[in-house]
Write an enzyme that holds these catalytic residues in place. Structure first.
Site, PDB file in Angstrom:
ATOM      1  N   GLU A  18      -3.859  -9.861  -9.025  1.00 30.24           N
ATOM      2  CA  GLU A  18      -2.866  -9.942 -10.094  1.00 30.24           C
ATOM      3  C   GLU A  18      -1.512 -10.400  -9.574  1.00 30.24           C
ATOM      4  O   GLU A  18      -1.119 -10.068  -8.452  1.00 30.24           O
ATOM      5  CB  GLU A  18      -2.675  -8.588 -10.795  1.00 30.24           C
ATOM      6  CG  GLU A  18      -3.457  -8.410 -12.077  1.00 30.24           C
ATOM      7  CD  GLU A  18      -4.837  -7.857 -11.820  1.00 30.24           C
ATOM      8  OE1 GLU A  18      -5.681  -7.921 -12.727  1.00 30.24           O
ATOM      9  OE2 GLU A  18      -5.062  -7.352 -10.714  1.00 30.24           O
ATOM     10  N   THR A  19      -0.835 -11.155 -10.433  1.00 32.62           N
ATOM     11  CA  THR A  19       0.583 -11.452 -10.267  1.00 32.62           C
ATOM     12  C   THR A  19       1.299 -10.889 -11.480  1.00 32.62           C
ATOM     13  O   THR A  19       0.910 -11.144 -12.625  1.00 32.62           O
ATOM     14  CB  THR A  19       0.840 -12.961 -10.164  1.00 32.62           C
ATOM     15  OG1 THR A  19       0.200 -13.475  -8.984  1.00 32.62           O
ATOM     16  CG2 THR A  19       2.323 -13.259 -10.092  1.00 32.62           C
TER      17      THR A  19
END
Length: 264
Positions: A46-47
């Site tokens: 995830e970002t």
């Protein structure tokens, strides 16, 4: 345009443990295509991106390299760590507006505590692809957003060898497959692993959102609301959890691995 970016190892106080997340503070929102491309370039599970809207309130979004997620625990923890430790925000409670509603993160001693929705599972049946894709079969099958597969022992969880090619034929976005059993180590109530078919990172190292289902399940099974959890991926991560009515509170630590600049 230059953007600040941090990479944070969440649910650990030791580098190269826990779950890494990229965090990008923004002055204003970029278009979705750019956000998705940054997540693809980072190539992490995830970002997280956030825009501040008040003194202690932020609009938070999470992107995998494939999609925007509805809920992500470790990247929320990482975002709160950046806000409090890198941006100098002294608020004891950080508020995040997200696709899963209002989420709160509090400073509790040396920990950051996530306040997430509880997602109790219901009895379910497994798709044939999951049955064929696991070398050890579960004793119970449940489902909320994610499939929750219960096993007899922690040893079973360690020894599960998923057939990645076969399981990648599934399309259960944004959900995944939780495998879990009662813990055997002193002080550990339950252990888990988490698989995400068709995702760049197939086995997530530490999954906060999965504990929105694990915690109400094990709280009911063990008849206790305070639970200590261990996700036994290669990187491993420890989570201190509490069921509070329709909320799940998850405490963890985080550590900074990288600080840099994105040039757009």
């Amino acid at each position: 345009m230059k953007l600040k970016m941090f990479q944070i190892d969440a649910f650990t106080d030791t580098l190269f443990r826990g779950n890494p997340a990229a965090v990008c503070p923004l002055e204003q929102w970029l278009n979705d295509e750019t956000l998705q491309n940054i997540a693809i370039e980072n190539n992490l599970a995830e970002t997280a991106f956030f825009v501040q809207t008040a003194a202690n309130r932020f609009h938070l979004r999470w992107f995998t390299p494939e999609i925007e997620m509805d809920l992500c625990g470790h990247a929320t923890l990482a975002s709160a760590f950046v806000i409090t430790n890198e941006q100098g925000n002294n608020s004891t409670e950080i508020l995040f507006d997200t696709l899963s509603g209002l989420l709160k993160v509090r400073q509790v001693g040396d920990y950051l505590e996530l306040d997430f929705p509880s997602r109790p599972p219901q009895k379910a049946k497994l798709p044939r692809t999951i049955i064929d894709g696991l070398n050890i079969q579960p004793t119970e099958i449940w489902k909320a957003r994610d499939f929750l597969l219960v096993y007899d022992s922690e040893e079973d969880i360690v020894n599960i060898q998923p057939n990645i090619a076969l399981l990648n034929q599934l399309n259960i976005d944004p959900g995944g497959i939780i495998v879990t059993a009662k813990g055997t180590a002193n002080g550990i109530d339950f252990v888990s692993r988490f698989f995400t078919p068709q995702a760049t990172v197939f086995e997530d190292p530490v999954t906060g959102s999965a504990h929105c289902t694990l915690v109400p399940f094990w709280a009911n099974r063990l008849q206790k609301t305070e639970l200590s959890a261990l996700q036994i991926s290669k990187r491993r991560g420890e989570l201190l959890c509490r069921l509070d009515k329709d909320r799940v509170r998850i405490k963890g630590k985080a550590v900074k691995y990288l600080e840099g600049t994105i040039a757009l």
